[in-house]
Scaffold this active site. Structure first.
Site, PDB file in Angstrom:
ATOM      1  N   TYR A 126       0.856  -1.193   0.000  1.00  0.00           N
ATOM      2  CA  TYR A 126       0.000   0.000   0.000  1.00  0.00           C
ATOM      3  C   TYR A 126       0.887   1.236   0.000  1.00  0.00           C
ATOM      4  CZ  TYR A 126      -3.745   3.206   1.501  1.00  0.00           C
ATOM      5  OH  TYR A 126      -4.636   4.242   1.590  1.00  0.00           O
ATOM      6  N   TYR A 171      -3.478   5.548   9.232  1.00  0.00           N
ATOM      7  CA  TYR A 171      -2.975   4.205   8.925  1.00  0.00           C
ATOM      8  C   TYR A 171      -1.781   3.964   9.837  1.00  0.00           C
ATOM      9  CZ  TYR A 171      -1.864   0.179   5.922  1.00  0.00           C
ATOM     10  OH  TYR A 171      -1.640  -1.086   5.421  1.00  0.00           O
TER      11      TYR A 171
END
Length: 385
Positions: A261, A271
């Site tokens: 990612y 995140y």
């Protein structure tokens, strides 16, 4: 991805856009001088999802998706695969670690590999194993198992797997006593690889579709050492362990891929829990493993940096829907990313067509990774889009 015709025998190209309509006529363009040796490139919406078009009628005209993919077809019959540039994985066997339902990237990768002819083996997290196998057995996934030829993707065997444990000696007593693991055995990485060897002898493709960060919702400054290391263990070292244990049963010339990612290299607030570090480690390990596995056994190793997808696993992040909307509004290609597109990229990467690609991070995110500043930033409020 642009396709280049290097050989003079590839003379004609056919593209069929898919824009929420049920069908449209293909257009053929002559790009060479010898029509007798011509081939046609016929469009399909997705390698693993032929004919399933998304209904964008509710979107404004400027936001309707427009996508096409190509499949080589012989001029004599558009219903038969051409010998030009097909993705052909017939006779190949793939082990995909990390599938627990039918709506994530792992499932899409499995489906694309199956559509290209590969035999599919799956490793499923032990606590999710019973639900997954029951859903398969009762036909809950049948609709999403449909392949381009109308058949259902067959999963040859499902193996229990917990990739944070390399061998039985690593498993702590509290995990052994956990009722979610009751009734399952041979689920460490070492044992799973040995079971596959005993059952099938060898594999050609290894797919890592695993990630877990128990403190993913915490900022990095608030992440505990235990949570940080757990994210690294489950999300990146698990790939090292899987390849290490499966490499001895991988046929030379095979391939391995993982999923990463953009948070590995860009700041994605929210995140957290060490997950951005885990993805960075995964990408770095991909390059090192490409060298080591390549020299040792001629195995290619790549990773796909996929854009946001609203899978069940991604819901744990908490702001995944916001990221999907952000990606739609700011990526160079303004459309919703589908799991099938990532699956198709994976099928290409593990196929002979990608025989010179290894140690690479391949972005499948509608180009979002290339943007420096978001288009929805106030800086661009007067920009003529």
């Amino acid at each position: 991805m642009a396709a280049t015709a290097a050989a003079s025998s590839l003379q004609m190209a056919t593209t069929r856009p898919s824009i929420s309509a049920a069908s449209s006529k293909a257009r053929t363009y002559v790009v060479g001088a010898n029509p007798r040796n011509a081939y046609k490139i016929a469009c399909t919406p997705h390698l693993s999802n032929l004919g399933c078009l998304r209904n964008d009628s509710a979107l404004p005209a400027s936001k309707k998706s427009f996508s096409f993919s190509t499949k080589a077809m012989s001029e004599s019959s558009e219903s038969k695969a051409s010998s030009g540039l097909p993705i052909d994985l017939r006779g190949k066997r793939a082990f995909i670690a990390g599938i627990a339902d039918d709506n994530g990237y792992g499932w899409a990768v499995a489906k694309s590999l199956a559509a290209a002819g590969a035999e599919i083996l799956v490793g499923t997290w032990v606590p999710a194993l019973n639900i997954f196998e029951t859903s398969l057995r009762r036909g809950k996934f049948d609709q999403s198992r449909v392949l381009p030829d109308g058949s259902l993707m067959e999963i040859k065997k499902v193996y229990p797997l917990d990739a944070v444990f390399d061998n039985p000696e690593d498993v702590p007593e509290d995990v052994k006593a956990n009722k979610r693991y009751a009734g399952s055995s041979n689920w460490t990485v070492q044992e799973a690889a040995e079971c596959v060897r005993q059952d099938f002898g060898s594999i050609d493709i290894l797919v890592h579709s695993l990630a877990n960060g128990p403190e993913v919702s915490k900022p990095l400054l608030e992440t505990s050492r235990k949570g940080y290391l757990a994210a690294i263990s489950a999300s990146s070292y698990s790939f090292v362990s899987l390849l290490s244990h499966f490499l001895p049963i991988m046929n030379p010339g095979g391939a391995s891929i993982s999923l990463t990612y953009i948070a590995s290299e860009r700041i994605i607030p929210g995140y957290g829990g060490g997950m951005s570090s885990a993805k960075a480690a995964l990408e770095s390990d991909t390059r090192v493993l490409a060298f080591e596995a390549g020299r040792k056994q001629n195995i290619r190793v790549n990773t796909i940096s996929a854009g946001p997808l609203g899978s069940r696993a991604a819901k744990a992040i908490g702001f995944i829907d916001t990221m999907i909307e952000y990606s739609y509004n700011n990526a160079p290609i303004q459309k919703t990313l589908t799991a099938d597109e990532v699956g198709n990229a994976a099928a290409f990467l593990v196929s002979p067509l990608a025989s010179a690609i290894t140690g690479a991070t391949i972005y499948v995110d509608n180009g979002l990774n290339s943007m420096g500043v978001a288009l929805d930033s106030p800086v661009f409020k007067d920009l003529n889009k």
